[in-house]
Design an enzyme around this catalytic site. Structure first.
Site, mmCIF file in Angstrom:
data_model
loop_
_atom_site.group_PDB
_atom_site.id
_atom_site.type_symbol
_atom_site.label_atom_id
_atom_site.label_comp_id
_atom_site.label_asym_id
_atom_site.label_seq_id
_atom_site.Cartn_x
_atom_site.Cartn_y
_atom_site.Cartn_z
ATOM 1 N N HIS A 101 0.885 -1.170 0.000
ATOM 2 C CA HIS A 101 0.000 0.000 0.000
ATOM 3 C C HIS A 101 0.917 1.212 0.000
ATOM 4 O O HIS A 101 1.892 1.265 0.770
ATOM 5 C CB HIS A 101 -0.902 0.024 1.235
ATOM 6 C CG HIS A 101 -1.567 1.363 1.468
ATOM 7 N ND1 HIS A 101 -2.691 1.759 0.781
ATOM 8 C CD2 HIS A 101 -1.244 2.389 2.292
ATOM 9 C CE1 HIS A 101 -3.051 2.977 1.185
ATOM 10 N NE2 HIS A 101 -2.192 3.376 2.100
ATOM 11 N N CYS A 154 -4.497 1.797 -4.709
ATOM 12 C CA CYS A 154 -3.746 2.933 -4.174
ATOM 13 C C CYS A 154 -2.462 3.184 -4.954
ATOM 14 O O CYS A 154 -2.018 4.332 -5.097
ATOM 15 C CB CYS A 154 -3.429 2.697 -2.706
ATOM 16 S SG CYS A 154 -2.515 1.155 -2.408
#
Length: 662
Positions: free
Chosen positions: A42, A110
């Protein structure tokens, strides 16, 4: 301003634990999938003490305060010199692409967001191992088998409310605009190459929505200086002064009514409802003495700086009636054009005209020099366009635009003259995406756009005689830049921090291109030039319409005319319209760019009407139109077989020019 990449591992047993703990992905990936996966990444981009990431939409947090805990790694991406307002505008444009509904762990996550933002800020990609991880995993048998289950389970971490918990970062961003329809007829008939048209997120003109009105409030004051300041601010509106006293029981009867009236008046009206307790202090008593107040409650009203009325007594119905009448009287007078039959122009322009068709890309590349088209940056741009058109923007990561810009700067001028249009058209297709248009707008000195526009030799004044394919793709490229709010902010000159000499030069070049193409022998070029002027005039048109409903000082004043087109460009539009009457109907079949006279007339009249509607008496067009006998020209055009049925001949010729002049 330093830009950092925060890298997290979603497979950590606890995101709050030390990074020394080995992630589950690293421990078990080879056993489960047959390949080694170091982490489930992430990422977030951090600059100006704000952490930006994508999950349940785009989020802005204080760095390190989110549910993801401490990053496993922080990578410096470099520095950016872009102004913060430009960056915020760009992030706002990404909100149309990175919506909560569009999130996909493997295709739109993301890391796609951080890639786009990093490329825009510093021209660097995030690490390849992060970008390629979804594809790597999906290429394994178990990856394909468990894709949907893993995506669903990971959403509880990436999109759940606690996944974005943390301290919100403070940053100023311009408010986005929403729209649902356009005021223009489709005059985008001039794309030189047929191809698929992908439905993109509809861009809006940045003032397509009226300024937001908020409830007003009562101003409680005690001094003459405060009163004078408030009355001075209502020189274009109105004011009510309520003299009361703490020892006046009847006054309390009208307090609720007065508060309600202040709220209903709102902030955009510019009205000020003022309350003075004359018993509060000597300075308040001095205010009462100025106006010879002998009893409370007493009300005095002012209209545009002049005393209007005075009465006494606690009568809520009388108070409401008098104040509502005052507010009506304070509204600006309607422009005389509002009484004419002009349905096409008596509304806000919500969307710009864009040219979204993609030509066959392989044929387009074949028209370019092989050394130019084989460059990695060009191939990356083509691959991006194909993905975007096939799957939409959400699955089309931006290519290396900085490398493409370098390639254009070094190689474009060496292309043969007959190949220039293909390179410009490639950029034109890319700029339908607001991310690309924003990048080109934010480039230092508008490097790519300046290279393209300078090469077409507009400064010599011969662009009106340039090949049709060069004219058309250049005009279309200029129109497509309006997909970007950053471009609109700069071209309409609304923010001094975004404005510069390079912006002024860019606007001047665009206007010169439009002005010269208005006199092109190709009718389609005239139509596209009119479309470009329509986009340029949209902000001023909207501001003028809002000025009918709000005092000039309560919104961004139209008197500033920040988005108005130049007098030279407006004059060229009149000349182009007038000269249509001297043109013979095009041969059949029409030559390239020959176009249709009626469609061209419609495009010119649409744009002319936008410039004329609500234009002030001193506008040059009101003098130049009669001097060029434009009304008679339009009347003659209406008699031609190839122009019959054009409704704007009536709206512009008979209504605006016939009844709307000064």
């Amino acid at each position: 301003m330093e830009v950092q990449l925060y890298i997290y591992d979603l497979s950590q047993p606890s995101l709050k634990q030390s990074n020394a703990i080995q992630g589950l992905a690293r421990q078990f990936s080879r056993t489960l999938t047959g390949i080694h996966i170091d982490a489930i990444y992430h990422t977030a981009v951090v600059f100006n003490n704000v952490e930006y990431f994508f999950g349940q939409g785009i989020h802005k947090k204080v760095p390190g305060s989110t549910h993801h805990g401490r990053p496993m790694k922080v990578v410096s991406l470099g520095k950016t010199d872009l102004p913060l307002d430009v960056v915020h505008e760009y992030i706002e444009s990404l909100e149309q692409i990175y919506t909560p509904e569009s999130y996909d762990l493997f295709l739109h996550n993301c890391n796609n967001f951080t890639q786009d933002l990093a490329m825009f800020l510093v021209g660097k990609s995030i690490p390849d191992e992060i970008r390629s991880l979804p594809e790597t995993f999906l290429n394994t048998p178990i990856g394909q088998m468990l894709r949907s289950q893993i995506d669903e389970s990971m959403r509880t971490m990436t999109q759940a409310p606690d996944a974005v918990a943390g301290q919100n970062a403070s940053c100023t961003q311009p408010a986005g605009q929403k729209s649902s329809n356009a005021v223009h007829k489709d005059i985008q008939t001039s794309s030189i190459a047929r191809g698929p048209t992908h439905k993109f997120a509809t861009p809006t003109i940045i003032n397509a929505q009226p300024p937001t009105d908020n409830p007003g409030h009562v101003h409680n004051i005690t001094t003459l200086s405060e009163l004078d300041s408030l009355l001075s601010s209502t020189s274009h509106s109105c004011a009510v002064v309520f003299f009361t006293s703490a020892t006046c029981p009847p006054c309390k009867i009208v307090y609720p009514t007065y508060d309600d009236l202040a709220s209903e008046a709102g902030t955009l009206s510019g009205a000020k409802l003022i309350k003075i307790d004359i018993s509060a202090c000597p300075s308040a008593h001095a205010v009462a003495q100025r106006y010879s107040i002998r009893a409370t409650p007493t009300f005095i009203t002012f209209l545009r700086g002049q005393k209007q009325d005075e009465w006494a007594g606690a009568n809520p119905a009388q108070l409401r009636g008098n104040v509502q009448l005052l507010l009506q009287m304070a509204k600006p007078p309607q422009h005389q054009h509002s009484k004419l039959r002009l349905p096409t122009f008596q509304r806000v322009i919500e969307t710009p005209i864009l040219y979204t068709k993609t030509p066959p890309l392989e044929k387009l590349l074949a028209k370019l020099d092989k050394a130019f088209s084989d460059d990695k940056s060009v191939q990356g741009l083509v691959s991006y366009i194909k993905t975007r058109d096939a799957k939409g923007m959400t699955e089309a990561a931006l290519p290396d635009l900085h490398a493409f810009s370098d390639h254009i700067a070094s190689q474009f001028t060496s292309l043969p003259g007959e190949n220039l249009f293909a390179a410009i058209d490639l950029v034109r297709v890319a700029t339908v995406d607001p991310r690309v248009a924003s990048f080109l707008t934010a480039e230092h000195e508008h490097r790519t756009l300046s290279t393209l526009f300078n090469t077409v030799q507009i400064s010599q004044g011969d662009f009106a005689n340039a090949p049709y394919n060069i004219q058309s793709v250049t005009l279309q490229l200029a129109c497509n830049l309006f997909s970007s709010n950053i471009f609109q902010e700069q071209i309409f000159d609304l923010r001094s921090s975004s404005s510069s000499s390079s912006t002024s030069n860019l606007k001047e070049k665009i206007e010169v291109i439009a002005a010269q193409c208005l006199l092109s022998q190709h009718l389609n070029s005239r139509s596209m030039a009119a479309a470009l002027i329509y986009n340029l005039a949209s902000w001023t048109h909207n501001a003028r319409i809002y000025a009918h409903n709000f005092p000039p000082l309560s919104i961004e004043a139209p008197a500033q005319e920040g988005g108005a087109v130049s007098d030279d460009l407006a004059a060229a539009l009149l000349e182009s319209t007038s000269s249509l009457a001297t043109l013979s109907p095009p041969a059949s079949p029409t030559p390239s760019g020959g176009g249709n006279l009626k469609d061209t007339l419609h495009a010119l009249l649409l744009t002319l009407g936008v410039l004329l509607y609500s234009a002030p008496a001193e506008d040059m067009l009101w003098d130049l139109g009669p001097a060029m006998e434009l009304k008679d020209v339009l009347k003659e055009l209406g008699k031609r077989e190839d122009c019959k049925g054009e409704k704007l001949l009536k709206e512009v010729g008979e209504e605006l020019l016939g009844k709307g002049g000064f």
